[in-house]
Design an enzyme around this catalytic site. Structure first.
Site, PDB file in Angstrom:
ATOM      1  CD1 TRP A 103      -2.133  -2.259   1.659  1.00  0.00           C
ATOM      2  CD2 TRP A 103      -3.032  -1.107  -0.020  1.00  0.00           C
ATOM      3  NE1 TRP A 103      -3.175  -2.999   1.157  1.00  0.00           N
ATOM      4  CE2 TRP A 103      -3.743  -2.320   0.133  1.00  0.00           C
ATOM      5  CE3 TRP A 103      -3.420  -0.218  -1.021  1.00  0.00           C
ATOM      6  CZ2 TRP A 103      -4.825  -2.667  -0.692  1.00  0.00           C
ATOM      7  CZ3 TRP A 103      -4.494  -0.562  -1.846  1.00  0.00           C
ATOM      8  CH2 TRP A 103      -5.185  -1.770  -1.673  1.00  0.00           C
ATOM      9  CG  ASP A 173      -3.224   4.382   4.083  1.00  0.00           C
ATOM     10  OD1 ASP A 173      -4.290   4.200   4.717  1.00  0.00           O
ATOM     11  OD2 ASP A 173      -2.952   3.770   3.033  1.00  0.00           O
ATOM     12  CE  LYS A 197      -8.138  -2.439   4.357  1.00  0.00           C
ATOM     13  NZ  LYS A 197      -8.335  -3.736   3.692  1.00  0.00           N
TER      14      LYS A 197
END
Length: 363
Positions: A103, A173, A197
């Site tokens: 990511w 993030d 999530k």
């Protein structure tokens, strides 16, 4: 509840059963309004109450200090990979990144479309099995910002502590570990996270940004991709993802009722210990992917002695009601995502299955 799977999906992920059942009762008619929340105007008083209550809960649970805007946006964290440099990377400046895995790499690739980037530290040479130490970070003091990915879902690594970057804005993030533990928001200039999530269903993305960074960009940026557009309008410039925001608010109420961020951390550490202890005590039958000091509380990644054995593990686990244990296609192996809403009982069941599988298949 009968027929509930042992859900270890990486995202969209498990939601609290209590929340699902409460929302089910309000799905057709919300608070005696004669209609579903999904049918209401986002300009109406009923939805606006939900909207601002959700923001207030997020501020409370994360202890967000004064001087930050909280935005509810769309497009997932992947859109933030572009919005951040579009809004914050000035011409001639350089954005610094810590490369920790899949990511972080995507965020770097997107930023390169808009300006200069630099790598402050990287664990690529270690197959992204670890988070670089704070002492390894090397970035220019005039960097536009330093970007980190707090938890890498694919590799199963997580920052245990965050750097103090002084005058360089720190951007995080936190899509896969927000509210899994208490954090010091004041260390960050921007925190962003997709909700799917740890906070709710897919469809809404959280951005927490210092007010001084909310300004008209120095380059031409489309209206919908400017932070000032959404900040000036309390995330109501256009139609927001109303149902996802409502659901997130209900999940936040559930988190609050279960001890807030500190309560989540306690149970998350217990869940993670169950699986890591099973892996470490298997005499090499299971092998953890992440290095010890970088192991994630949210994504437990591991491998076995052969791909054939891993395939058998997946087949047998699925037959017993376990879902989502196959590792990401880019790295393979196995992964159990144990986000906030994954019950302790599900993790205990997985640990039991892992020990039983080993007993039946160890040579």
């Amino acid at each position: 509840m009968a027929n509930r799977a042992y859900n270890f999906n990486a995202g969209p992920a498990a939601l609290p059963l209590d929340v699902l059942q409460k929302v089910q009762g309000q799905f057709v008619e919300f608070e005696n309004s004669g209609m579903s929340l999904m049918e209401m105007s986002h300009r109406g008083a009923i939805y606006e109450k939900v909207h601002f209550e959700t923001e207030s809960l997020l501020r409370e649970l994360l202890s967000i200090p004064e001087g930050y805007k909280v935005l509810f946006l769309q497009g997932g964290a992947s859109t933030q990979f572009a919005m951040i440099p579009m809004n914050l990377l000035r011409p001639g400046a350089t954005a610094s990144f810590v490369a920790t895995g899949s990511w972080a790499t995507k965020a770097i690739q997107e930023a390169k479309l808009f300006g200069e980037t630099a790598i402050a530290a990287s664990s690529e040479s270690d197959s992204y099995k670890r988070i670089p130490s704070i002492g390894e970070l090397n970035y220019a003091p005039d960097s536009a910002y330093l970007h980190i990915t707090s938890n890498e879902t694919i590799e199963g690594t997580q920052w245990s502590e965050f750097p103090d970057t002084g005058n360089v804005p720190l951007i995080g993030d936190m899509s896969s570990d927000i509210l899994c533990r208490p954090i010091d928001v004041s260390k960050f200039a921007v925190i962003y996270a997709g909700a799917q999530k740890n906070l709710g269903p897919s469809g809404v993305t959280i951005v927490i940004i210092r007010e001084e960074l909310v300004a008209k960009p120095s380059t031409t940026v489309p209206t919908m991709l400017r932070y000032d557009t959404h900040a000036k309008n309390d995330s109501l410039y256009n139609t927001p993802p109303t149902f996802a925001i409502y659901m997130m608010g209900e999940v936040l109420k559930w988190i609050k009722s279960n001890g807030g961020a500190a309560g989540m951390e306690a149970i998350n550490r217990e869940k993670a210990a169950l699986l890591y202890d099973t892996i470490d005590g298997s005499n090499g039958f299971y092998k953890g992917f992440a290095e010890l000091g970088s192991r994630s509380l949210m994504n437990v990644t591991f491998t076995m002695q052969s791909k054939e054995l891993e395939a058998q593990f997946i087949k047998e686990s699925e037959a017993q009601g376990f879902v989502g244990l196959k590792g990401h296609r880019s790295v393979g192996g196995l992964r159990a995502s144990i986000y906030n809403a994954v019950p302790l009982e599900s993790v205990r069941a997985l640990a039991d299955f892992m020990r039983d599988f080993q007993n039946r298949n160890a040579q």
